[in-house]
Design a protein around this motif. Sequence first.
Motif, PDB file in Angstrom:
ATOM      1  N   ILE A   1       0.835  -1.202   0.000  1.00 25.07           N
ATOM      2  CA  ILE A   1       0.000   0.000   0.000  1.00 25.07           C
ATOM      3  C   ILE A   1       0.869   1.251   0.000  1.00 25.07           C
ATOM      4  CG2 ILE A   1      -1.592   1.357   1.409  1.00 25.07           C
ATOM      5  CD1 ILE A   1      -2.854  -1.309   2.289  1.00 25.07           C
ATOM      6  N   ALA A   2       1.917   1.248   0.828  1.00 28.18           N
ATOM      7  CA  ALA A   2       2.803   2.407   0.905  1.00 28.18           C
ATOM      8  C   ALA A   2       3.488   2.679  -0.424  1.00 28.18           C
ATOM      9  CB  ALA A   2       3.843   2.187   2.009  1.00 28.18           C
ATOM     10  N   VAL A   3       3.890   1.626  -1.107  1.00 24.80           N
ATOM     11  CA  VAL A   3       4.578   1.783  -2.391  1.00 24.80           C
ATOM     12  C   VAL A   3       3.606   2.202  -3.483  1.00 24.80           C
ATOM     13  CG1 VAL A   3       5.879   0.581  -4.186  1.00 24.80           C
ATOM     14  CG2 VAL A   3       6.392   0.146  -1.780  1.00 24.80           C
ATOM     15  N   ALA A   4       2.419   1.605  -3.510  1.00 19.05           N
ATOM     16  CA  ALA A   4       1.441   1.903  -4.559  1.00 19.05           C
ATOM     17  C   ALA A   4       0.937   3.338  -4.456  1.00 19.05           C
ATOM     18  CB  ALA A   4       0.268   0.927  -4.485  1.00 19.05           C
ATOM     19  N   GLY A   5       0.731   3.824  -3.223  1.00 18.54           N
ATOM     20  CA  GLY A   5       0.236   5.172  -3.031  1.00 18.54           C
ATOM     21  C   GLY A   5      -1.246   5.295  -3.338  1.00 18.54           C
ATOM     22  N   GLU A   6      -1.791   6.476  -3.072  1.00 17.74           N
ATOM     23  CA  GLU A   6      -3.215   6.712  -3.293  1.00 17.74           C
ATOM     24  C   GLU A   6      -3.553   6.565  -4.772  1.00 17.74           C
ATOM     25  OE1 GLU A   6      -6.620  10.131  -2.411  1.00 17.74           O
ATOM     26  OE2 GLU A   6      -4.561  10.352  -1.660  1.00 17.74           O
ATOM     27  N   GLY A   7      -4.591   5.792  -5.053  1.00 18.45           N
ATOM     28  CA  GLY A   7      -4.982   5.545  -6.435  1.00 18.45           C
ATOM     29  C   GLY A   7      -4.115   4.519  -7.131  1.00 18.45           C
ATOM     30  N   GLY A   8      -3.232   3.851  -6.384  1.00 18.88           N
ATOM     31  CA  GLY A   8      -2.311   2.892  -6.969  1.00 18.88           C
ATOM     32  C   GLY A   8      -2.945   1.542  -7.253  1.00 18.88           C
ATOM     33  N   ARG A   9      -2.171   0.707  -7.942  1.00 14.43           N
ATOM     34  CA  ARG A   9      -2.636  -0.625  -8.323  1.00 14.43           C
ATOM     35  C   ARG A   9      -1.618  -1.658  -7.844  1.00 14.43           C
ATOM     36  NH1 ARG A   9      -6.080  -1.399 -12.618  1.00 14.43           N
ATOM     37  NH2 ARG A   9      -4.657  -2.849 -13.669  1.00 14.43           N
ATOM     38  N   ILE A  10      -2.127  -2.709  -7.198  1.00 15.28           N
ATOM     39  CA  ILE A  10      -1.290  -3.759  -6.624  1.00 15.28           C
ATOM     40  C   ILE A  10      -1.652  -5.090  -7.260  1.00 15.28           C
ATOM     41  CG2 ILE A  10      -0.632  -4.975  -4.514  1.00 15.28           C
ATOM     42  CD1 ILE A  10      -1.550  -2.456  -2.967  1.00 15.28           C
TER      43      ILE A  10
ATOM     44  N   VAL B   1      -7.680  -9.422 -21.802  1.00 12.90           N
ATOM     45  CA  VAL B   1      -7.321  -8.173 -22.467  1.00 12.90           C
ATOM     46  C   VAL B   1      -7.364  -6.974 -21.529  1.00 12.90           C
ATOM     47  CG1 VAL B   1      -8.015  -8.963 -24.744  1.00 12.90           C
ATOM     48  CG2 VAL B   1      -9.711  -7.895 -23.247  1.00 12.90           C
ATOM     49  N   ASN B   2      -8.103  -7.082 -20.414  1.00  6.59           N
ATOM     50  CA  ASN B   2      -8.190  -5.937 -19.517  1.00  6.59           C
ATOM     51  C   ASN B   2      -6.942  -5.773 -18.646  1.00  6.59           C
ATOM     52  OD1 ASN B   2      -9.088  -8.391 -18.133  1.00  6.59           O
ATOM     53  ND2 ASN B   2      -9.591  -7.061 -16.397  1.00  6.59           N
ATOM     54  N   ILE B   3      -6.027  -6.748 -18.695  1.00  8.26           N
ATOM     55  CA  ILE B   3      -4.774  -6.625 -17.952  1.00  8.26           C
ATOM     56  C   ILE B   3      -3.733  -5.997 -18.873  1.00  8.26           C
ATOM     57  CG2 ILE B   3      -2.961  -7.842 -16.707  1.00  8.26           C
ATOM     58  CD1 ILE B   3      -5.690  -7.728 -15.291  1.00  8.26           C
ATOM     59  N   VAL B   4      -3.534  -4.698 -18.675  1.00  2.00           N
ATOM     60  CA  VAL B   4      -2.648  -3.916 -19.535  1.00  2.00           C
ATOM     61  C   VAL B   4      -1.204  -4.075 -19.066  1.00  2.00           C
ATOM     62  CG1 VAL B   4      -2.134  -1.590 -20.380  1.00  2.00           C
ATOM     63  CG2 VAL B   4      -4.514  -2.278 -19.930  1.00  2.00           C
ATOM     64  N   PRO B   5      -0.258  -4.254 -19.980  1.00  2.00           N
ATOM     65  CA  PRO B   5       1.152  -4.382 -19.577  1.00  2.00           C
ATOM     66  C   PRO B   5       1.633  -3.165 -18.788  1.00  2.00           C
ATOM     67  CG  PRO B   5       0.866  -4.982 -21.884  1.00  2.00           C
ATOM     68  CD  PRO B   5      -0.432  -4.388 -21.441  1.00  2.00           C
ATOM     69  N   HIS B   6       2.436  -3.423 -17.761  1.00  3.54           N
ATOM     70  CA  HIS B   6       3.079  -2.382 -16.952  1.00  3.54           C
ATOM     71  C   HIS B   6       2.064  -1.418 -16.338  1.00  3.54           C
ATOM     72  CE1 HIS B   6       6.428  -4.082 -19.082  1.00  3.54           C
ATOM     73  NE2 HIS B   6       6.069  -3.555 -20.228  1.00  3.54           N
ATOM     74  N   SER B   7       0.953  -1.975 -15.860  1.00  2.00           N
ATOM     75  CA  SER B   7      -0.120  -1.137 -15.319  1.00  2.00           C
ATOM     76  C   SER B   7      -0.226  -1.195 -13.800  1.00  2.00           C
ATOM     77  CB  SER B   7      -1.462  -1.536 -15.937  1.00  2.00           C
ATOM     78  OG  SER B   7      -1.770  -2.896 -15.668  1.00  2.00           O
ATOM     79  N   PHE B   8       0.690  -1.905 -13.142  1.00  2.00           N
ATOM     80  CA  PHE B   8       0.641  -2.024 -11.688  1.00  2.00           C
ATOM     81  C   PHE B   8       1.826  -1.293 -11.061  1.00  2.00           C
ATOM     82  CE2 PHE B   8      -2.006  -5.476 -13.118  1.00  2.00           C
ATOM     83  CZ  PHE B   8      -3.057  -5.462 -12.209  1.00  2.00           C
ATOM     84  N   ASP B   9       1.524  -0.551 -10.006  1.00  2.00           N
ATOM     85  CA  ASP B   9       2.579   0.203  -9.333  1.00  2.00           C
ATOM     86  C   ASP B   9       3.549  -0.711  -8.610  1.00  2.00           C
ATOM     87  OD1 ASP B   9       1.709   3.207  -9.549  1.00  2.00           O
ATOM     88  OD2 ASP B   9      -0.108   2.073  -9.104  1.00  2.00           O
ATOM     89  N   ILE B  10       3.052  -1.830  -8.114  1.00  2.00           N
ATOM     90  CA  ILE B  10       3.917  -2.816  -7.467  1.00  2.00           C
ATOM     91  C   ILE B  10       3.341  -4.211  -7.691  1.00  2.00           C
ATOM     92  CG2 ILE B  10       2.731  -2.514  -5.234  1.00  2.00           C
ATOM     93  CD1 ILE B  10       5.426  -3.254  -3.880  1.00  2.00           C
ATOM     94  N   VAL B  11       4.224  -5.151  -7.875  1.00  2.00           N
ATOM     95  CA  VAL B  11       3.849  -6.564  -7.964  1.00  2.00           C
ATOM     96  C   VAL B  11       4.498  -7.287  -6.798  1.00  2.00           C
ATOM     97  CG1 VAL B  11       4.006  -8.692  -9.295  1.00  2.00           C
ATOM     98  CG2 VAL B  11       3.621  -6.523 -10.473  1.00  2.00           C
ATOM     99  N   ILE B  12       3.688  -7.959  -5.993  1.00  2.00           N
ATOM    100  CA  ILE B  12       4.214  -8.808  -4.929  1.00  2.00           C
ATOM    101  C   ILE B  12       3.969 -10.250  -5.338  1.00  2.00           C
ATOM    102  CG2 ILE B  12       2.075  -8.426  -3.620  1.00  2.00           C
ATOM    103  CD1 ILE B  12       3.713  -9.079  -1.092  1.00  2.00           C
ATOM    104  N   ALA B  13       5.039 -11.037  -5.403  1.00  2.00           N
ATOM    105  CA  ALA B  13       4.937 -12.383  -5.960  1.00  2.00           C
ATOM    106  C   ALA B  13       5.689 -13.397  -5.110  1.00  2.00           C
ATOM    107  CB  ALA B  13       5.489 -12.409  -7.388  1.00  2.00           C
ATOM    108  N   ASP B  14       5.149 -14.604  -5.104  1.00  2.00           N
ATOM    109  CA  ASP B  14       5.773 -15.726  -4.402  1.00  2.00           C
ATOM    110  C   ASP B  14       5.622 -16.953  -5.295  1.00  2.00           C
ATOM    111  OD1 ASP B  14       6.582 -17.804  -2.758  1.00  2.00           O
ATOM    112  OD2 ASP B  14       5.597 -16.989  -0.977  1.00  2.00           O
TER     113      ASP B  14
END
Length: 222
Positions: free
Chosen positions: A68-77, A128-141
Amino acid sequence: MGDLEDDDVPQLSSHALTALQEFYAEKNQHTDPGGDDKYSVGRIEENWQLSQFWYNQETALRLAKEAIAVAGEGGRIACVSTPSVYQKLRELHREDVAVYIFEYDRRFAIYGEEFIFYDYNNPLNFPVNIVPHSFDIVIADPPYLSEECLRKTSETIKYLTQDKILLCTGSSGLFSSGAVMEEEAAKLLEVKMCKFIPKHTRTLANEFRCYVNYDSGLNYDV
């Protein structure tokens, strides 16, 4: 017509009966968490058969707050194979960020449009609704401790993120040491190991670490 004899009544095979019982058991356990409250938290539990090993509450909360801190207000995770973090993000009732769960487990379809079916074997297979490079942060495991899984998951991460990456994965498995894992993660994603050590609800044989490519709060004490 007369009454059917017992021998005329259709009978389910043992396999079909078992499948039906499992369906109703799961349906009863995992009722729709949405309703009128999009932030209601479901009761989905980890499934070892899907290689799910979830973080404990403290770790899930720490990682959710970091995202949340990295994405910021209006961000996408984007939560890639990190269902416990996704559920913690929902629990926090944050309407100022958009969160999606990329997950193989179709039980998460109860979360509606936030669920994106994800199979690491097809790392770029998205709607198609998942646009490339559209997330402020990706958390992955990555679900498996293998070089192949890490490599393919890395393709997904690089496709989704604008730039910020938070990777959580084991420091052993096919890799002989944490140093080797750190080298692989750095080569694939240009990330560095954090001080923060994630913990799981169950004791695992492999030590897990977090890796990031930005100045992260995970490198400092809480």
